[in-house]
Design a protein around this motif. Structure first.
Motif, PDB file in Angstrom:
ATOM      1  N   LEU A  34      -4.524  20.334  55.645  1.00 12.59           N
ATOM      2  CA  LEU A  34      -4.867  21.660  55.013  1.00 12.59           C
ATOM      3  C   LEU A  34      -3.654  22.588  55.110  1.00 12.59           C
ATOM      4  O   LEU A  34      -3.346  23.303  54.283  1.00 12.59           O
ATOM      5  CB  LEU A  34      -6.177  22.153  55.149  1.00 12.59           C
ATOM      6  N   CYS A  57      -8.841  17.679  58.035  1.00 13.32           N
ATOM      7  CA  CYS A  57     -10.284  17.089  57.264  1.00 13.32           C
ATOM      8  C   CYS A  57     -10.097  15.563  56.671  1.00 13.32           C
ATOM      9  O   CYS A  57      -8.955  15.049  56.638  1.00 13.32           O
ATOM     10  CB  CYS A  57     -10.648  18.068  56.500  1.00 13.32           C
ATOM     11  N   ALA A 107     -11.682  17.338  51.253  1.00 14.20           N
ATOM     12  CA  ALA A 107     -10.892  18.143  50.602  1.00 14.20           C
ATOM     13  C   ALA A 107     -10.931  17.832  49.084  1.00 14.20           C
ATOM     14  O   ALA A 107     -10.590  19.134  48.267  1.00 14.20           O
ATOM     15  CB  ALA A 107      -9.422  17.769  51.182  1.00 14.20           C
ATOM     16  N   ALA A 116     -12.409  23.830  50.739  1.00 11.03           N
ATOM     17  CA  ALA A 116     -11.150  23.656  51.601  1.00 11.03           C
ATOM     18  C   ALA A 116     -10.224  24.848  51.499  1.00 11.03           C
ATOM     19  O   ALA A 116      -9.454  25.240  52.534  1.00 11.03           O
ATOM     20  CB  ALA A 116     -10.540  22.066  51.009  1.00 11.03           C
ATOM     21  N   THR A 117     -10.001  25.420  50.385  1.00  8.66           N
ATOM     22  CA  THR A 117      -9.458  26.604  50.097  1.00  8.66           C
ATOM     23  C   THR A 117      -9.947  27.827  51.027  1.00  8.66           C
ATOM     24  O   THR A 117      -9.020  28.429  51.630  1.00  8.66           O
ATOM     25  CB  THR A 117      -9.203  26.794  48.627  1.00  8.66           C
ATOM     26  N   THR A 170      -8.924  27.086  54.827  1.00  4.20           N
ATOM     27  CA  THR A 170      -7.547  27.489  54.676  1.00  4.20           C
ATOM     28  C   THR A 170      -7.433  28.992  54.604  1.00  4.20           C
ATOM     29  O   THR A 170      -6.356  29.329  55.656  1.00  4.20           O
ATOM     30  CB  THR A 170      -6.653  26.663  53.691  1.00  4.20           C
ATOM     31  N   ARG A 197      -2.388  18.823  51.383  1.00  4.08           N
ATOM     32  CA  ARG A 197      -3.084  19.470  50.116  1.00  4.08           C
ATOM     33  C   ARG A 197      -2.483  20.632  49.780  1.00  4.08           C
ATOM     34  O   ARG A 197      -2.826  21.964  50.173  1.00  4.08           O
ATOM     35  CB  ARG A 197      -4.491  19.671  50.586  1.00  4.08           C
ATOM     36  N   SER A 239      -4.183  23.222  47.516  1.00  9.84           N
ATOM     37  CA  SER A 239      -5.161  24.225  48.117  1.00  9.84           C
ATOM     38  C   SER A 239      -4.508  25.044  48.909  1.00  9.84           C
ATOM     39  O   SER A 239      -4.976  26.334  49.077  1.00  9.84           O
ATOM     40  CB  SER A 239      -6.036  23.081  48.957  1.00  9.84           C
ATOM     41  N   TYR A 240      -3.509  24.775  49.753  1.00 15.15           N
ATOM     42  CA  TYR A 240      -2.824  25.849  50.612  1.00 15.15           C
ATOM     43  C   TYR A 240      -2.229  26.993  49.726  1.00 15.15           C
ATOM     44  O   TYR A 240      -2.441  27.960  49.976  1.00 15.15           O
ATOM     45  CB  TYR A 240      -1.516  25.123  51.185  1.00 15.15           C
TER      46      TYR A 240
END
Length: 360
Positions: free
Chosen positions: A89, A214, A219, A226-227, A230, A328, A331-332
């Motif tokens: 992540l 993870c 994710a 997940a976001t 993070t 990811r 997501s990051y």
């Protein structure tokens, strides 16, 4: 998060960590309430070894973890243990590890002996420890040895130990050196068991160290969660780098028995920048997001090292596709936008290691 939000409405996440100073972002996020700001409740669980952390992450007992960057790629590729699809992540920190040798070997190096002479190679095969076979500590140790003419696969005997056990094993003469994260090199020096001979930030300035990892299913199936995870940890990383006083506060939290359980002064010395540290070699948690971005080029380096030591087949044709799944980045980016952290233009970076090796 709304002020009216109660614990009953928060999503609890079980997050594993090892007793190392670079678990500080997770501890800070929990203590500062940054997890709750993003609708989460962190349940931090200290682990006894990296293998235990890996097994609980794969079984679903942990939702996410403070993990060795190299370990995540080792799990993904199934090298030397259980295989499972993993996700990175974000990066939690750069630098902050060290290689320690027993006093006599460290003295020989200081007095000008080369590493082979200091270790007594090839007349003997010294025992050196790392924390996980495909983890960052193993790779820093192997790279450092090989760059100085010591074959890490044949001229030393590598053993795996949990970081807190290493200083005492060195003191008892069971091993002759190790690579581990702080505060365990500081502890070796404090008890007179050994001396740092190189910090990891000198070996590769700005290297990735621990990541927030993870299972890939987590994710992919719960991207909003997940976001949020993070974003909360990214907030904590920024807080740690904003003010030295913040790191002093973090040392107070880390000193508690449930986290690391060593004196505050020793942990502060590891967390705070040292006066003689060269630029870019000290422990970093944020750096305006430069630290935290999951660079694809860093992942390529780890896979390259796995092939160098014969752990993976030589064909690297599918590496980029694999890393695009693991890292990811979307997501990051969403998390960074939520908390106002700058984003880089590209997904790769350039690095130069201590022996002059350039990596892009």
């Amino acid at each position: 998060m709304s002020a009216a939000m109660t614990n009953a409405t928060l999503r609890t996440l079980r997050i594993g960590f090892m007793p190392l100073v670079d678990c500080a972002p997770l501890v800070a996020a929990s203590r500062l309430g940054l997890d709750r700001r993003h609708g989460l409740q962190f349940e931090l669980q200290r682990q006894g070894s990296w293998a235990a952390l890996r097994d609980k992450l794969l079984s679903g007992e942990l939702d996410a973890a403070h993990a060795l960057a190299g370990m995540v790629y080792g799990i993904e590729t199934g090298i030397g243990g259980p295989q499972g699809p993993m996700a990175v992540l974000m990066v939690l920190n750069q630098n902050g590890q060290a290689i320690v040798l027993a006093p006599e070997a460290a003295r020989r190096l200081r007095e000008g002996a080369n590493l082979r002479e200091a270790l007594g190679v090839p007349q003997r095969r010294p025992v050196l420890a790392q924390t996980f076979p495909t983890g960052t500590h193993a790779l820093w140790l192997y790279y450092w040895l090989a760059a100085q003419g010591v074959d890490p696969l044949h001229e030393i005997r590598a053993v795996t130990l949990p970081p807190p056990e290493m200083p005492d094993a060195l003191a008892r003469g069971e091993i002759e050196g190790y690579c581990a994260g702080e505060p365990w090199s500081a502890q070796a020096e404090a008890i007179g068991a050994g001396a740092r001979v190189i910090r990891s930030g000198e070996l590769w300035p700005g290297h990735p160290e621990k990541v927030l990892a993870c299972r890939r299913q987590f994710a992919a199936l719960e991207p909003e969660l997940a976001t949020a995870l993070t974003a909360a940890v990214l907030d904590a990383c920024r807080w740690l780098d904003e003010d030295p006083q913040h790191r002093r506060q973090a040392a107070q939290w880390l000193a508690q028995d449930a986290v690391i359980g060593l004196p505050v002064e020793r942990l502060s010395a590891c967390l705070l920048p040292s006066s003689d540290a060269a630029r870019g070699t000290g422990l970093r948690f944020h750096g305006d997001g430069e630290v935290n971005f999951p660079w694809l080029s860093d992942g390529r380096w780890f896979l390259h090292q796995f092939r160098r030591w014969g752990w993976l087949p030589a064909d690297a044709a599918d590496d980029d596709a694999l890393l695009a799944e693991m890292h990811r980045i979307d997501s990051y980016r969403l998390a960074a936008l939520q908390v106002g952290v700058p984003l880089p233009r590209g997904e790769t970076r350039r690095s130069v290691l201590f022996d002059g090796m350039r990596w892009e």
